[in-house]
Design a protein around this motif. Structure first.
Motif, PDB file in Angstrom:
ATOM      1  N   HIS A 126      -1.496  -4.911  -1.999  1.00 23.08           N
ATOM      2  CA  HIS A 126      -0.665  -5.379  -0.892  1.00 23.08           C
ATOM      3  C   HIS A 126      -1.090  -4.780  -0.165  1.00 23.08           C
ATOM      4  N   THR A 127      -1.040  -5.368   1.073  1.00 25.25           N
ATOM      5  CA  THR A 127      -1.896  -4.838   2.782  1.00 25.25           C
ATOM      6  C   THR A 127       0.083  -4.739   3.639  1.00 25.25           C
ATOM      7  N   SER A 128      -0.661  -4.053   4.356  1.00 23.33           N
ATOM      8  CA  SER A 128       0.509  -3.986   5.668  1.00 23.33           C
ATOM      9  C   SER A 128       0.183  -4.888   6.768  1.00 23.33           C
ATOM     10  N   TRP A 129       0.948  -5.121   7.562  1.00 19.26           N
ATOM     11  CA  TRP A 129       0.781  -6.283   9.025  1.00 19.26           C
ATOM     12  C   TRP A 129      -1.028  -5.677   9.908  1.00 19.26           C
ATOM     13  N   LEU A 130      -1.694  -4.573   8.998  1.00 19.15           N
ATOM     14  CA  LEU A 130      -2.814  -4.030  10.335  1.00 19.15           C
ATOM     15  C   LEU A 130      -3.751  -4.808   9.550  1.00 19.15           C
ATOM     16  N   GLN A 131      -3.608  -5.189   7.883  1.00 18.51           N
ATOM     17  CA  GLN A 131      -4.395  -6.129   7.536  1.00 18.51           C
ATOM     18  C   GLN A 131      -4.682  -7.489   8.743  1.00 18.51           C
ATOM     19  N   PRO A 164       3.075   5.724   9.422  1.00 14.17           N
ATOM     20  CA  PRO A 164       3.995   6.757   8.951  1.00 14.17           C
ATOM     21  C   PRO A 164       4.965   5.267   8.329  1.00 14.17           C
ATOM     22  N   LYS A 165       5.097   4.325   9.963  1.00  6.55           N
ATOM     23  CA  LYS A 165       5.760   3.579   9.643  1.00  6.55           C
ATOM     24  C   LYS A 165       5.508   2.858   9.068  1.00  6.55           C
ATOM     25  N   VAL A 166       4.757   2.016   9.089  1.00  5.82           N
ATOM     26  CA  VAL A 166       4.200   1.171   7.975  1.00  5.82           C
ATOM     27  C   VAL A 166       4.116   1.523   6.941  1.00  5.82           C
ATOM     28  N   MET A 167       4.011   2.670   6.293  1.00  5.44           N
ATOM     29  CA  MET A 167       3.769   3.002   4.569  1.00  5.44           C
ATOM     30  C   MET A 167       5.756   2.655   4.519  1.00  5.44           C
ATOM     31  N   ALA A 168       6.681   3.127   5.320  1.00  2.69           N
ATOM     32  CA  ALA A 168       8.104   3.352   5.272  1.00  2.69           C
ATOM     33  C   ALA A 168       8.448   1.957   5.178  1.00  2.69           C
ATOM     34  N   ARG A 169       7.251   0.919   4.885  1.00  2.00           N
ATOM     35  CA  ARG A 169       8.413  -0.509   5.623  1.00  2.00           C
ATOM     36  C   ARG A 169       7.633  -1.253   3.550  1.00  2.00           C
ATOM     37  N   PHE A 170       7.297  -0.430   2.917  1.00  2.00           N
ATOM     38  CA  PHE A 170       6.510  -1.297   1.719  1.00  2.00           C
ATOM     39  C   PHE A 170       7.953  -1.251   1.151  1.00  2.00           C
ATOM     40  N   ASP A 171       8.444  -2.478   0.540  1.00  2.00           N
ATOM     41  CA  ASP A 171       9.693  -2.700  -0.409  1.00  2.00           C
ATOM     42  C   ASP A 171       9.273  -2.214  -1.487  1.00  2.00           C
ATOM     43  N   LEU A 172       9.560  -0.684  -2.424  1.00  2.00           N
ATOM     44  CA  LEU A 172       9.136  -0.540  -3.660  1.00  2.00           C
ATOM     45  C   LEU A 172      10.740  -0.602  -4.774  1.00  2.00           C
ATOM     46  N   SER A 173      11.110  -1.225  -4.510  1.00  2.00           N
ATOM     47  CA  SER A 173      11.953  -1.162  -4.895  1.00  2.00           C
ATOM     48  C   SER A 173      12.498  -1.385  -6.202  1.00  2.00           C
ATOM     49  N   ARG A 174      11.478  -2.432  -7.039  1.00  2.00           N
ATOM     50  CA  ARG A 174      11.008  -2.915  -7.968  1.00  2.00           C
ATOM     51  C   ARG A 174      10.132  -2.323  -8.835  1.00  2.00           C
ATOM     52  N   PHE A 175       9.873  -0.729  -8.780  1.00  2.00           N
ATOM     53  CA  PHE A 175       9.214  -0.202  -9.265  1.00  2.00           C
ATOM     54  C   PHE A 175       9.641   0.915 -10.313  1.00  2.00           C
ATOM     55  N   ASP A 176       9.567   1.815 -11.319  1.00  2.00           N
ATOM     56  CA  ASP A 176      10.380   2.666 -12.193  1.00  2.00           C
ATOM     57  C   ASP A 176       9.264   3.516 -11.732  1.00  2.00           C
ATOM     58  N   LEU A 177       8.605   3.396 -11.310  1.00  2.00           N
ATOM     59  CA  LEU A 177       7.475   4.832 -11.081  1.00  2.00           C
ATOM     60  C   LEU A 177       6.354   4.345 -10.269  1.00  2.00           C
ATOM     61  N   THR A 187      -2.255   0.237   3.676  1.00  2.00           N
ATOM     62  CA  THR A 187      -2.525  -0.038   4.544  1.00  2.00           C
ATOM     63  C   THR A 187      -3.174  -0.973   4.808  1.00  2.00           C
ATOM     64  N   VAL A 188      -4.674  -1.114   4.482  1.00  2.00           N
ATOM     65  CA  VAL A 188      -5.603  -1.807   4.824  1.00  2.00           C
ATOM     66  C   VAL A 188      -6.639  -1.757   3.961  1.00  2.00           C
ATOM     67  N   TYR A 189      -7.266  -3.046   3.841  1.00  2.00           N
ATOM     68  CA  TYR A 189      -7.783  -2.960   2.480  1.00  2.00           C
ATOM     69  C   TYR A 189      -9.470  -4.371   2.890  1.00  2.00           C
ATOM     70  N   ALA A 190     -10.091  -3.082   3.172  1.00  2.00           N
ATOM     71  CA  ALA A 190     -11.092  -4.272   3.922  1.00  2.00           C
ATOM     72  C   ALA A 190     -12.769  -3.420   3.438  1.00  2.00           C
ATOM     73  N   MET A 191     -11.814  -3.290   1.878  1.00  2.00           N
ATOM     74  CA  MET A 191     -13.737  -2.089   0.819  1.00  2.00           C
ATOM     75  C   MET A 191     -14.446  -3.542   0.219  1.00  2.00           C
ATOM     76  N   PRO A 192     -16.186  -3.255   0.954  1.00  2.00           N
ATOM     77  CA  PRO A 192     -16.989  -4.380   0.380  1.00  2.00           C
ATOM     78  C   PRO A 192     -16.810  -5.251  -0.816  1.00  2.00           C
ATOM     79  N   GLN A 193     -16.892  -6.446  -0.905  1.00  2.00           N
ATOM     80  CA  GLN A 193     -17.063  -6.714  -2.546  1.00  2.00           C
ATOM     81  C   GLN A 193     -17.385  -6.709  -3.364  1.00  2.00           C
ATOM     82  N   GLU A 194     -18.475  -5.686  -3.304  1.00  2.00           N
ATOM     83  CA  GLU A 194     -19.627  -4.752  -4.269  1.00  2.00           C
ATOM     84  C   GLU A 194     -19.121  -3.420  -4.459  1.00  2.00           C
ATOM     85  N   GLU A 195     -17.973  -2.856  -3.752  1.00  2.00           N
ATOM     86  CA  GLU A 195     -17.216  -1.706  -4.260  1.00  2.00           C
ATOM     87  C   GLU A 195     -15.797  -1.818  -4.766  1.00  2.00           C
TER      88      GLU A 195
END
Length: 388
Positions: free
Chosen positions: A70-75, A92-105, A52-60
């Protein structure tokens, strides 16, 4: 000559023919869940990450920097790193919007909403469950009390948590196989989701926490994110009334100001704030004991302390019961439990702890049972059965 890690090599070879997506709730701070993610990223070097959000400090960020994330619109929201938890009702709605159709696992690393991603019948969805969403289940009352919402907002918060609980239970059906991080969490999965699960404990990076049998100093160490349920307040309260025992607290978070106020005037207590991993490791190596007061899902830090040879005084509940061996284990003992989550019980535990003679080598052997190699080996066995 490079040393080949057989479990890792086997897992990488097994997953090579699969397009893998790893789903993580949010990436803001580096904690126990992120250490699991790091081990998964090593095992699946071509995986893409969704969060949903990728805001981890660079050093971590570590291995995350080597993967597509890949992030959501919350980013795109301002100051999302400080306020991401306020958006839990829409996640929950944010997670449901991710398109994972091209993945097997699809592997969800979930303690909140990650397991709610949408998959189709041609995919395998494995959920590594750190815990069913604690806000919605057993920590609901604690969450509402700590938030201290005024009356109209508290009613709205209760309704929101009820909706999250229903959603959390319903989306369990979309998981093909649950993996629990402990027997403790496996019990919750059975109770709340009516599902069985395999248990694969989180990995301890033994190389990052090398064994050190050197004589210890006379202080105790407590370390974690400074949030209410970690209960660092009772640790500070206990030591405040025992001026002859020294305490150092490492970590940062919303509880820091309250802990500093509790420790005010107590010369035996130091609130050190956030410290880099090398400093934390040094403090663990020097400490007489590691104090752990949380009723935790699993809890990786007591094992990191044991890895360097430091015994643990822990609350006798939750994941610590799977990672710390009490005096009844004889020469294999690695610590002691105190019974109740209060300062009086912790003080009594400290007095008993100081009568024990615990072998640092026993602590190291216990940590080795939870090594990263063991984590990869169990994942290899799981995938062999799940993907065949």
């Amino acid at each position: 000559m490079a040393i080949i890690n057989a479990p890792l090599a086997g897992l990488q070879a097994l997953s090579k023919g699969y397009r893998v997506a790893i789903i993580h709730d949010w990436l803001v701070v580096s904690g126990g869940a992120e250490k699991v993610l790091d081990a998964l990223l090593q095992a699946f070097p071509h995986a893409e990450v969704f969060t949903t959000v990728y805001a981890m400090p660079q050093e971590e960020r570590g291995r995350l920097a080597e993967h597509v994330v890949h992030t959501s619109w919350l980013q795109r929201l301002p100051r999302i790193r400080d306020h991401y938890r306020y958006y839990l009702p829409v996640m929950p709605k944010v997670m449901a919007r991710f398109d994972l159709s091209r993945f097997d696992l699809v592997i969800s690393s979930s303690h909140a909403v990650a397991k709610g991603v949408v998959t189709h019948s041609g995919q395998r969805h494995l959920c590594y469950c750190h815990t069913p969403m604690r806000y919605a289940w057993e920590m609901r009352d604690d969450y509402l009390r700590d938030a201290r919402y005024p009356a109209p907002l508290s009613w709205c918060a209760e309704r929101m948590l009820e909706r999250l609980r229903r959603w959390d239970a319903a989306t369990a059906a979309g998981v093909d196989h649950f993996v629990a991080n402990s027997a403790n969490v496996a019990g919750r999965i059975r109770r709340y989701y009516r599902r069985e699960s395999s248990v694969i404990h989180p990995p301890v990076d033994l190389d990052a926490f090398p064994f050190d049998p050197s004589p210890r100093d006379d202080f105790y160490l407590a370390a974690s994110r400074l949030v209410p349920y970690k209960r660092l307040d009772i640790v500070v309260e206990a030591f405040r009334d025992m001026p002859n025992k020294r305490l150092r607290v490492v970590g940062d978070g919303p509880e820091r100001g309250r802990l500093e106020a509790l420790a005010a005037g107590a010369e035996n207590i130091e609130i050190l704030g956030y410290q880099p991993r090398d400093v934390l490791r040094r403090l663990m190596t020097q400490a007489r004991g590691f104090v752990f007061a949380a009723d935790e899902d699993f809890g990786i830090m007591p094992l990191e302390a044991q890895a360097v040879g430091t015994p643990v005084l822990a609350l006798g509940r939750g994941g610590a019961l799977e990672t710390v061996l009490g005096p009844e284990h004889g020469d294999a003992a690695t610590g002691l439990f105190f019974a109740d989550q209060c300062a009086d019980s912790l003080r009594a535990g400290l007095d008993a702890f100081e009568t024990l003679a615990i072998d640092p080598q026993a602590c190291r052997r216990q940590a080795e049972r939870f090594s990263t190699e063991q984590f990869w080996s169990r994942w290899q066995s799981l995938l062999t059965s799940s993907l065949s």
